[in-house]
Design an enzyme around this catalytic site. Structure first.
Site, PDB file in Angstrom:
ATOM      1  N   ILE A  35       0.747  -1.081   0.032  1.00 61.36           N
ATOM      2  CA  ILE A  35      -0.022   0.095   0.000  1.00 61.36           C
ATOM      3  C   ILE A  35       0.756   1.266   0.126  1.00 61.36           C
ATOM      4  CG2 ILE A  35      -2.290  -1.063   1.116  1.00 61.36           C
ATOM      5  CD1 ILE A  35      -1.166  -0.080   3.833  1.00 61.36           C
ATOM      6  N   GLY A  38       8.543   3.842   0.035  1.00 60.73           N
ATOM      7  CA  GLY A  38       9.353   5.169   0.261  1.00 60.73           C
ATOM      8  C   GLY A  38      10.728   4.785  -0.038  1.00 60.73           C
ATOM      9  N   GLY A  39      11.464   5.811   0.256  1.00 57.48           N
ATOM     10  CA  GLY A  39      12.906   5.560   0.110  1.00 57.48           C
ATOM     11  C   GLY A  39      13.605   4.538   0.974  1.00 57.48           C
ATOM     12  N   ALA A  41      11.476   2.247   2.901  1.00 59.94           N
ATOM     13  CA  ALA A  41      10.662   1.074   3.388  1.00 59.94           C
ATOM     14  C   ALA A  41       9.477   1.067   2.426  1.00 59.94           C
ATOM     15  CB  ALA A  41      10.170   1.495   4.703  1.00 59.94           C
ATOM     16  N   THR A  42       9.026  -0.376   2.499  1.00 59.70           N
ATOM     17  CA  THR A  42       7.497  -0.590   1.938  1.00 59.70           C
ATOM     18  C   THR A  42       6.534  -0.569   3.005  1.00 59.70           C
ATOM     19  OG1 THR A  42       7.931  -2.824   1.868  1.00 59.70           O
ATOM     20  CG2 THR A  42       8.712  -1.761  -0.145  1.00 59.70           C
ATOM     21  N   VAL A  43       5.477  -0.446   2.838  1.00 63.23           N
ATOM     22  CA  VAL A  43       4.251  -0.395   3.673  1.00 63.23           C
ATOM     23  C   VAL A  43       3.230  -1.475   3.077  1.00 63.23           C
ATOM     24  CG1 VAL A  43       2.458   0.608   5.087  1.00 63.23           C
ATOM     25  CG2 VAL A  43       4.459   1.658   4.658  1.00 63.23           C
ATOM     26  N   ASP A 152       9.738  15.505  10.187  1.00 66.43           N
ATOM     27  CA  ASP A 152       9.523  15.283   8.937  1.00 66.43           C
ATOM     28  C   ASP A 152       7.850  15.302   8.381  1.00 66.43           C
ATOM     29  OD1 ASP A 152      10.392  14.674   6.300  1.00 66.43           O
ATOM     30  OD2 ASP A 152      10.265  12.423   6.604  1.00 66.43           O
TER      31      ASP A 152
END
Length: 227
Positions: A35, A38-39, A41-43, A152
């Protein structure tokens, strides 16, 4: 939450952490679909068979998996965010490392990021933009009261749920800092070693000690973008 593990670097190569895929299991969690990416990680939407519920599983990307400092930074995220209990903050349930694959488990909240909404719709009506920002500011106030500075904040870290409520997520590179004597950065305060250009305050960009004001600067930039 039980005590979190400490990751030890055994110099495994990036290839030792295969790219996860649908149907894989990480710990007791079964991956259903990606879903977010990112640079670092994956979710994934995942299923927890023990509690029979869907969760969001955040996985460190394989090429980062051998970096012990980065992994321990991730585990610190769980320590910091698990202390926060607020309706406008997405809570973390647990964290662990499974065969050198670090992961964080969050509440799964159906919705879209503010970044996706702005990409699809463009500028929001003022009342909607301000309403979302009030939610964000309430989340930040709770975090600041607990000694946590997000640092962030950006549209991709604000999730808008099905009811239209904004929820702040991803305190993903939070690290503990020592007392520096700077306003708002007392002992036990938390900051992030980084940020996103374009949303960082001038003092954050120059490496100044973290303060809640840095988050407020970022929130103002997000509001302007939403408008």
């Amino acid at each position: 939450m039980p005590p979190l593990p400490t990751f030890q670097n055994n110099r495994r190569s990036a290839a030792a952490l295969p790219e996860p895929k649908v149907g894989d299991s990480i710990g007791r969690f079964n991956l259903r679909r990606m879903i977010g990416r990112g640079g670092q990680a994956t979710v994934w939407l995942a299923f927890d068979p023990r509690l029979e519920r869907e969760v969001a599983l955040k996985l460190l990307r394989p090429e980062q998996g051998a970096d012990a400092a980065l992994v321990n930074q991730w585990l610190q995220e769980a320590r910091s965010v698990s202390r926060l209990n607020h309706p406008n903050i997405i809570p973390v349930f647990e964290a662990d490392v499974q065969e050198q694959q670090p992961y964080l488990v969050f509440e799964y909240v159906p919705g879209q990021t503010l970044a996706a909404i702005l990409h699809q719709r463009g500028a929001l009506p003022p009342a909607q933009a301000v309403g979302l920002m009030v939610d964000v500011l309430e989340a930040l106030a709770a975090a600041h009261a607990a000694g946590i500075v997000h640092r962030d904040l950006k549209p991709s870290n604000v999730l808008v749920d099905a009811g239209g409520r904004a929820r702040v997520m991803d305190f993903g590179i939070a690290v503990r800092v020592q007392e520096s004597g700077s306003a708002g950065a007392g002992a036990g305060a938390l900051a992030q070693t980084g940020g996103t250009p374009g949303y960082m305050s001038p003092e954050a960009a120059t490496g100044a000690p973290p303060t809640p004001a840095m988050d407020l600067f970022s929130a103002a930039v997000v509001l302007v973008e939403a408008l």
